[in-house]
Design a protein around this motif. Structure first.
Motif: not given
Length: 361
Positions: A239-249
């Motif tokens: 769904n295009g929500r696996l962003t770098p900021t989410l992963i690092i958060r």
């Protein structure tokens, strides 16, 4: 017999029903059989008032003859609803047949509120298209709702605020469903901010992105593991929500399992290989999978430090341990940035520290 009015028949029905209970026996077996025949006669009474009295008094009787319970359950709403809501005598087949009958909207709502609702009955309720009934079903803690059933609700009732609110209030949800719900709510909130508060679209999108990622990290803390965690990561990714900021958060609050699953998904490698590369004892393996996952280079130092800290131990369980964990990462990074060998520009440092402050917020 002296006064055979509907009121008297209803009162008589109530009096007999009050004596009909095996838990507190007040009748002989022969008297019980006679009472049951009286109930069957009353169930065919032309006056609704009489049948209402019968249903109200027998709705929770556990040993009521099934044919009588079914007859009352199929009656007009004022008679059937108490029985449909409380009777333990009705089988799943009885309930599903009633759910599929014509003009059964009120009956569907009553069934959705039963103390327990089986998976088969829950699936049949979802099939009805009755928004009110499905909202009551989702809010019912006694309803056995599988992950597949909850997924259908999210898909088929996506525009229903009542269903969404009930879903959000449900005490326990699979992580994949929670994440889907968070994303759906975020989209609505973004639209509201732009249309009602004249907030620029870019600003609203950035604000919602941060809020959604915080919510996603929060639900990750509930302990999704193994196949469930990989399924969640897959859903977020497609769904295009696996962003770098989410992963690092997630990594910066100590969720190493999510980081491993995310790297495996983005780099398209098996989970066991991803774990070996991430924890190989040096930078080469981590950098290899990090680059293959196409993560931003300017955040690599933060990721490396967070992985090292995660390897040093779990949370101590004390108050605000997540906040202190993020503070340790920031402190570690500040130390690393003072080293000329870090090769990070001031712009990189400012960008990274801004991101970490957002994580700690």
């Amino acid at each position: 017999m002296a006064d055979p009015s509907p009121d008297v028949r209803a009162e008589t029905t109530s009096k007999i029903a009050a004596q009909y209970d095996r838990k507190f026996p007040r009748m002989t077996e022969a008297e019980r059989k006679l009472a049951e025949e009286i109930f069957r006669r009353m169930a065919r009474d032309a006056e609704v008032l009489v049948r209402e009295a019968l249903a109200a008094n027998l709705k929770a009787t556990p040993d009521l003859p099934r044919d009588l319970a079914v007859a009352l359950a199929k009656d007009v709403d004022s008679v059937s609803l108490p029985v449909l809501k409380y009777s333990e005598v009705l089988t799943d087949d009885d309930l599903i047949e009633i759910l599929r009958s014509e003009n059964a909207a009120a009956k569907q709502v009553a069934i959705a509120q039963r103390p327990t609702v089986s998976t088969a009955v829950a699936d049949a309720l979802i099939d009805t298209g009755n928004e009110t009934a499905v909202a009551r079903l989702v809010a019912n803690e006694g309803a056995e709702l599988t992950e597949a059933a909850l997924g259908r609700v999210m898909t088929e009732y996506t525009g229903s605020e009542a269903v969404a609110e009930s879903m959000a209030r449900r005490p326990s949800l699979p992580a994949t469903i929670s994440e889907h719900l968070v994303s759906a709510m975020a989209k609505k909130l973004e639209s509201y901010l732009v249309s009602k508060h004249d907030l620029p679209a870019d600003a609203a999108a950035n604000l919602i992105l941060q809020t959604r990622e915080r919510a996603t990290v929060s639900l990750l803390s509930r302990g999704a593991q193994g196949a469930d965690l990989e399924e969640l990561v897959f859903q977020i990714h497609v769904n295009g929500r696996l962003t770098p900021t989410l992963i690092i958060r997630a990594l910066c609050v100590g969720d190493i399992a999510f980081f491993e699953a995310a790297m495996a998904r983005l780099a398209n490698v098996p989970m066991k290989n991803a774990k070996k590369l991430i924890h190989d004892g040096g930078d080469l393996g981590l950098r290899s999978i990090y680059e293959k996952a196409r993560m931003p280079e300017r955040l690599f130092s933060a990721v490396r430090a967070a992985v090292q800290i995660c390897g040093e131990g779990e949370y101590d369980g004390g108050r605000n341990d997540r906040e202190r964990f993020v503070a340790r990462i920031i402190e570690r990074l500040l130390t690393q940035f003072e080293d000329p060998a870090s090769k990070m520009t001031q712009d990189d440092i400012d960008y990274l520290m801004n991101k970490l402050r957002q994580l700690a917020a």
